[in-house]
Design an enzyme around this catalytic site. Structure first.
Site, PDB file in Angstrom:
ATOM      1  N   GLY A   9       0.838  -1.190   0.000  1.00 19.59           N
ATOM      2  CA  GLY A   9       0.000   0.000   0.000  1.00 19.59           C
ATOM      3  C   GLY A   9       0.870   1.235   0.000  1.00 19.59           C
ATOM      4  O   GLY A   9       2.077   1.160   0.233  1.00 19.59           O
ATOM      5  N   MET A  11       1.993   5.016   1.506  1.00 13.23           N
ATOM      6  CA  MET A  11       2.292   5.411   2.881  1.00 13.23           C
ATOM      7  C   MET A  11       0.991   5.735   3.607  1.00 13.23           C
ATOM      8  O   MET A  11       0.008   6.168   2.996  1.00 13.23           O
ATOM      9  CB  MET A  11       3.225   6.620   2.879  1.00 13.23           C
ATOM     10  CG  MET A  11       4.586   6.285   2.293  1.00 13.23           C
ATOM     11  SD  MET A  11       5.642   7.727   2.157  1.00 13.23           S
ATOM     12  CE  MET A  11       5.769   8.202   3.851  1.00 13.23           C
ATOM     13  N   ASN A  12       0.972   5.501   4.906  1.00 18.95           N
ATOM     14  CA  ASN A  12      -0.187   5.750   5.762  1.00 18.95           C
ATOM     15  C   ASN A  12      -1.363   4.822   5.468  1.00 18.95           C
ATOM     16  O   ASN A  12      -2.502   5.160   5.773  1.00 18.95           O
ATOM     17  CB  ASN A  12      -0.653   7.213   5.667  1.00 18.95           C
ATOM     18  CG  ASN A  12       0.420   8.183   6.060  1.00 18.95           C
ATOM     19  OD1 ASN A  12       1.137   7.956   7.026  1.00 18.95           O
ATOM     20  ND2 ASN A  12       0.562   9.253   5.307  1.00 18.95           N
ATOM     21  N   LYS A  15      -0.053  -0.429   7.040  1.00 16.91           N
ATOM     22  CA  LYS A  15       0.639  -1.703   6.811  1.00 16.91           C
ATOM     23  C   LYS A  15       1.264  -2.239   8.097  1.00 16.91           C
ATOM     24  O   LYS A  15       1.075  -3.409   8.440  1.00 16.91           O
ATOM     25  CB  LYS A  15       1.708  -1.540   5.727  1.00 16.91           C
ATOM     26  CG  LYS A  15       1.144  -1.148   4.369  1.00 16.91           C
ATOM     27  CD  LYS A  15       2.213  -0.961   3.327  1.00 16.91           C
ATOM     28  CE  LYS A  15       3.196   0.144   3.616  1.00 16.91           C
ATOM     29  NZ  LYS A  15       2.605   1.496   3.625  1.00 16.91           N
ATOM     30  N   GLU A  84       8.308  -3.416   5.895  1.00 11.66           N
ATOM     31  CA  GLU A  84       9.115  -2.639   4.943  1.00 11.66           C
ATOM     32  C   GLU A  84       9.852  -3.562   3.968  1.00 11.66           C
ATOM     33  O   GLU A  84      11.040  -3.393   3.671  1.00 11.66           O
ATOM     34  CB  GLU A  84      10.106  -1.733   5.683  1.00 11.66           C
ATOM     35  CG  GLU A  84       9.478  -0.773   6.671  1.00 11.66           C
ATOM     36  CD  GLU A  84       8.597   0.300   6.029  1.00 11.66           C
ATOM     37  OE1 GLU A  84       8.618   0.444   4.795  1.00 11.66           O
ATOM     38  OE2 GLU A  84       7.893   0.998   6.778  1.00 11.66           O
ATOM     39  N   ALA A  85       9.132  -4.541   3.438  1.00 11.03           N
ATOM     40  CA  ALA A  85       9.729  -5.567   2.575  1.00 11.03           C
ATOM     41  C   ALA A  85      10.303  -5.004   1.285  1.00 11.03           C
ATOM     42  O   ALA A  85      11.127  -5.649   0.637  1.00 11.03           O
ATOM     43  CB  ALA A  85       8.693  -6.640   2.262  1.00 11.03           C
ATOM     44  N   GLN A  86       9.901  -3.804   0.912  1.00 11.53           N
ATOM     45  CA  GLN A  86      10.436  -3.206  -0.308  1.00 11.53           C
ATOM     46  C   GLN A  86      11.946  -3.020  -0.241  1.00 11.53           C
ATOM     47  O   GLN A  86      12.622  -2.975  -1.259  1.00 11.53           O
ATOM     48  CB  GLN A  86       9.761  -1.859  -0.622  1.00 11.53           C
ATOM     49  CG  GLN A  86      10.138  -0.700   0.281  1.00 11.53           C
ATOM     50  CD  GLN A  86       9.268  -0.593   1.523  1.00 11.53           C
ATOM     51  OE1 GLN A  86       8.457  -1.477   1.797  1.00 11.53           O
ATOM     52  NE2 GLN A  86       9.420   0.487   2.266  1.00 11.53           N
ATOM     53  N   CYS A 146      -9.498  15.664  -2.513  1.00 14.94           N
ATOM     54  CA  CYS A 146      -9.532  14.442  -3.316  1.00 14.94           C
ATOM     55  C   CYS A 146      -9.987  13.252  -2.472  1.00 14.94           C
ATOM     56  O   CYS A 146      -9.600  13.117  -1.326  1.00 14.94           O
ATOM     57  CB  CYS A 146      -8.142  14.161  -3.890  1.00 14.94           C
ATOM     58  SG  CYS A 146      -8.112  12.777  -5.035  1.00 14.94           S
ATOM     59  N   HIS A 182      -2.860  13.731  -8.813  1.00 16.20           N
ATOM     60  CA  HIS A 182      -2.128  14.674  -7.962  1.00 16.20           C
ATOM     61  C   HIS A 182      -0.627  14.378  -7.887  1.00 16.20           C
ATOM     62  O   HIS A 182       0.143  15.218  -7.429  1.00 16.20           O
ATOM     63  CB  HIS A 182      -2.770  14.735  -6.568  1.00 16.20           C
ATOM     64  CG  HIS A 182      -4.065  15.479  -6.600  1.00 16.20           C
ATOM     65  ND1 HIS A 182      -5.277  14.874  -6.348  1.00 16.20           N
ATOM     66  CD2 HIS A 182      -4.346  16.771  -6.915  1.00 16.20           C
ATOM     67  CE1 HIS A 182      -6.249  15.767  -6.484  1.00 16.20           C
ATOM     68  NE2 HIS A 182      -5.705  16.922  -6.835  1.00 16.20           N
TER      69      HIS A 182
END
Length: 195
Positions: A9, A11-12, A15, A84-86, A146, A182
């Site tokens: 997902g 940020m925020n 997760k 933080e698997a990225q 938005c 955006h």
């Protein structure tokens, strides 16, 4: 056979709190979990998985040379959780796939899919290729007018959008979860203040 899960997902998107909830639920049932976090993520100190809502727990730190498969093999558990698997390498993700396949232990990885340049992180790309289950954790665009789903990370420096540069700079003060529109038209994004 157990599976390798990737829950991503912007940020925020909650997760980390979801990971911590899964860990709590396993342990409430008397089951063992093993939590990992990459050495890259030191926002709240090394070896901690911390949610913005204020809950945290200790985790094993993953360095570039860490053999995650061997750690799990030597410390049998009911579930492996990775925050933080990225920031993991392709080799780490392969090790986690082997944990699911060879040790029959479910592995749940949580992280970002893309960086602020709209490019895959190494760990995320490997998870997209290897995971048995890929699930998006949704959040909404940070633009004040938005309501669209946030799918991109916008980096702001000195009030200006940044679309290139170094991939990893830890900290969320200059990053915003936004929709595609955006991302390319960031007017109205309010820069967050560091506390």
């Amino acid at each position: 056979m157990s599976k390798l899960y990737f829950r991503f997902g912007a940020m925020n998107a909650s997760k980390s709190v979801q990971l911590l909830t899964v860990a709590y639920n396993y342990e409430e049932q008397g089951k063992k979990v093993l939590c990992f976090t990459p050495s890259t993520d030191d926002r709240y100190g090394h070896g901690k998985i911390t949610s913005r809502v204020g809950i945290s727990r200790e985790a094993l730190i993953v360095h570039s040379e860490t053999d995650m498969f061997t750690i799990v093999e030597q410390n049998p558990v009911d579930c492996v959780l990775v925050d933080e698997a990225q920031f993991l390498t392709r080799e780490h993700i392969q090790q986690l796939a082997n944990v699911a396949d060879d040790l029959n232990t479910p592995v749940m990885c949580y992280g970002l899919l893309k960086d602020f340049r709209n490019q895959f992180f190494e760990g995320s790309e490997a998870l997209v290729l290897l995971a048995d289950s890929i699930e998006e954790i949704k959040t909404i665009c940070e633009h004040h007018n938005c309501g669209r789903k946030a799918t991109m990370i916008l980096k702001i420096e000195n009030g200006m959008p940044i679309y290139d540069g170094r991939q990893v700079e830890i900290g969320d003060a200059q990053y915003h979860s936004v929709c595609r529109f955006h991302y390319f038209h960031p007017q109205g994004i309010v820069t967050k203040q560091k506390h």
